[in-house]
Design an enzyme around this catalytic site. Sequence first.
Site, PDB file in Angstrom:
ATOM      1  N   ASP A  41      -4.932   3.676  -2.012  1.00 28.33           N
ATOM      2  CA  ASP A  41      -6.103   4.008  -1.207  1.00 28.33           C
ATOM      3  C   ASP A  41      -6.616   5.398  -1.551  1.00 28.33           C
ATOM      4  O   ASP A  41      -5.906   6.392  -1.395  1.00 28.33           O
ATOM      5  CB  ASP A  41      -5.736   3.977   0.283  1.00 28.33           C
ATOM      6  CG  ASP A  41      -5.463   2.563   0.766  1.00 28.33           C
ATOM      7  OD1 ASP A  41      -6.324   1.697   0.535  1.00 28.33           O
ATOM      8  OD2 ASP A  41      -4.398   2.329   1.365  1.00 28.33           O
TER       9      ASP A  41
ATOM     10  N   MET B  28      -9.292   8.044  -0.409  1.00 28.04           N
ATOM     11  CA  MET B  28     -10.167   8.363   0.714  1.00 28.04           C
ATOM     12  C   MET B  28     -10.719   9.769   0.545  1.00 28.04           C
ATOM     13  O   MET B  28      -9.997  10.676   0.147  1.00 28.04           O
ATOM     14  CB  MET B  28      -9.394   8.268   2.026  1.00 28.04           C
ATOM     15  CG  MET B  28      -8.688   6.947   2.252  1.00 28.04           C
ATOM     16  SD  MET B  28      -7.888   6.944   3.868  1.00 28.04           S
ATOM     17  CE  MET B  28      -6.833   5.491   3.722  1.00 28.04           C
TER      18      MET B  28
ATOM     19  N   MET C 197     -11.601  -6.169   5.219  1.00 32.79           N
ATOM     20  CA  MET C 197     -10.749  -5.225   5.943  1.00 32.79           C
ATOM     21  C   MET C 197     -10.383  -5.833   7.296  1.00 32.79           C
ATOM     22  O   MET C 197     -11.268  -6.278   8.038  1.00 32.79           O
ATOM     23  CB  MET C 197     -11.470  -3.888   6.157  1.00 32.79           C
ATOM     24  CG  MET C 197     -11.655  -3.054   4.894  1.00 32.79           C
ATOM     25  SD  MET C 197     -10.087  -2.535   4.137  1.00 32.79           S
ATOM     26  CE  MET C 197      -9.339  -1.538   5.450  1.00 32.79           C
TER      27      MET C 197
ATOM     28  N   MET D  58     -12.263   4.136  -0.717  1.00 37.46           N
ATOM     29  CA  MET D  58     -12.942   4.323   0.560  1.00 37.46           C
ATOM     30  C   MET D  58     -13.672   5.650   0.481  1.00 37.46           C
ATOM     31  O   MET D  58     -13.287   6.641   1.098  1.00 37.46           O
ATOM     32  CB  MET D  58     -11.926   4.301   1.695  1.00 37.46           C
ATOM     33  CG  MET D  58     -11.332   2.934   1.896  1.00 37.46           C
ATOM     34  SD  MET D  58     -10.018   2.958   3.108  1.00 37.46           S
ATOM     35  CE  MET D  58      -8.618   2.772   2.045  1.00 37.46           C
TER      36      MET D  58
ATOM     37  N   HIS E  63      -1.189  -1.145  -4.236  1.00 34.61           N
ATOM     38  CA  HIS E  63      -2.505  -0.863  -3.646  1.00 34.61           C
ATOM     39  C   HIS E  63      -2.598   0.638  -3.387  1.00 34.61           C
ATOM     40  O   HIS E  63      -1.770   1.203  -2.664  1.00 34.61           O
ATOM     41  CB  HIS E  63      -2.642  -1.657  -2.341  1.00 34.61           C
ATOM     42  CG  HIS E  63      -4.002  -1.594  -1.718  1.00 34.61           C
ATOM     43  ND1 HIS E  63      -5.031  -2.419  -2.091  1.00 34.61           N
ATOM     44  CD2 HIS E  63      -4.483  -0.817  -0.725  1.00 34.61           C
ATOM     45  CE1 HIS E  63      -6.103  -2.161  -1.351  1.00 34.61           C
ATOM     46  NE2 HIS E  63      -5.787  -1.187  -0.513  1.00 34.61           N
TER      47      HIS E  63
ATOM     48  N   HIS F  21      -8.367   1.008  -4.152  1.00 27.91           N
ATOM     49  CA  HIS F  21      -9.306   0.749  -3.049  1.00 27.91           C
ATOM     50  C   HIS F  21     -10.006   2.060  -2.745  1.00 27.91           C
ATOM     51  O   HIS F  21      -9.403   2.984  -2.205  1.00 27.91           O
ATOM     52  CB  HIS F  21      -8.530   0.221  -1.841  1.00 27.91           C
ATOM     53  CG  HIS F  21      -9.390  -0.043  -0.640  1.00 27.91           C
ATOM     54  ND1 HIS F  21      -8.859  -0.283   0.600  1.00 27.91           N
ATOM     55  CD2 HIS F  21     -10.741  -0.110  -0.498  1.00 27.91           C
ATOM     56  CE1 HIS F  21      -9.857  -0.481   1.468  1.00 27.91           C
ATOM     57  NE2 HIS F  21     -10.998  -0.375   0.817  1.00 27.91           N
TER      58      HIS F  21
ATOM     59  N   SER G 201       0.829  -1.202   0.000  1.00 29.23           N
ATOM     60  CA  SER G 201       0.000   0.000   0.000  1.00 29.23           C
ATOM     61  C   SER G 201       0.865   1.253   0.000  1.00 29.23           C
ATOM     62  O   SER G 201       1.695   1.438   0.895  1.00 29.23           O
ATOM     63  CB  SER G 201      -0.892   0.010   1.239  1.00 29.23           C
ATOM     64  OG  SER G 201      -1.480   1.287   1.393  1.00 29.23           O
TER      65      SER G 201
ATOM     66  N   ASP H 173      -6.547  -6.445   4.138  1.00 25.07           N
ATOM     67  CA  ASP H 173      -5.909  -5.133   4.154  1.00 25.07           C
ATOM     68  C   ASP H 173      -5.994  -4.582   5.565  1.00 25.07           C
ATOM     69  O   ASP H 173      -7.086  -4.398   6.093  1.00 25.07           O
ATOM     70  CB  ASP H 173      -6.654  -4.219   3.171  1.00 25.07           C
ATOM     71  CG  ASP H 173      -6.107  -2.795   3.151  1.00 25.07           C
ATOM     72  OD1 ASP H 173      -5.094  -2.521   3.808  1.00 25.07           O
ATOM     73  OD2 ASP H 173      -6.723  -1.953   2.460  1.00 25.07           O
TER      74      ASP H 173
END
Length: 222
Positions: free
Chosen positions: A33, A35, A135, A66, A31, A64, A8, A173
């Site tokens: 993220d 957000m 998660m 979120m 990966h 990913h 990540s 994750d």
Amino acid sequence: MAALIAPSILSADFANLERDLNAISTADYAHVDVMDNHFVPNLTIGLPVFERLAQVSPVPIDAHLMIEDPDRWAPAYAEAGAASVTFHAEAAAAPVRLARELRRLGARAGLALRPATPVEPFLDLLAEVDMILVMTVEPGFGGQSFIDGTLPKIRRAREAVSESGLDVWIQVDGGVSRSTIERAADAGANVFVAGSAVYGAESVPGEIQALRELAEASAHAH
């Protein structure tokens, strides 16, 4: 089943993302993220930065999301070059329709579940997705410790996938490190996101290799 390692970049240096992507060139995925400070209490990167990362990454990108309203936003990440796009079950209004749209755009479709979200309501929809992300910490921040209470959920997901005969990956994750990856692999996960464990290591390629070997040894023990 081969263990896939997806470091990540949440733990990378945000001023040197291209350098830090190149550091994980021996991994299977990067990966990323995304957000939005609504779905989770943190704000990271959005589409313009993501698009550039996809252009320079030496490995395929696993996005990913979120974020709230992934029904609206997720397809743009597939179009921006993500190999895999994971959205949250808790945030999607029409998860099957969204998964089908992501696949139509050429990305793998992933469905993510927070630690307290049960997997059972989604097991009948396994044919519509390519990956379930369980998660193993509350989403939003890196560096948290692994929640062992998620292991039975990983097991139930793996049993359902095995019974279905479908090739659905199970990703974990959060808090994944040398000390936790074997438990996750033993429960049935085959894709492992590790942030601080990889980027905080003395040798990044060495850590990726060590995690892969631990996960595969644990999976083969069955």
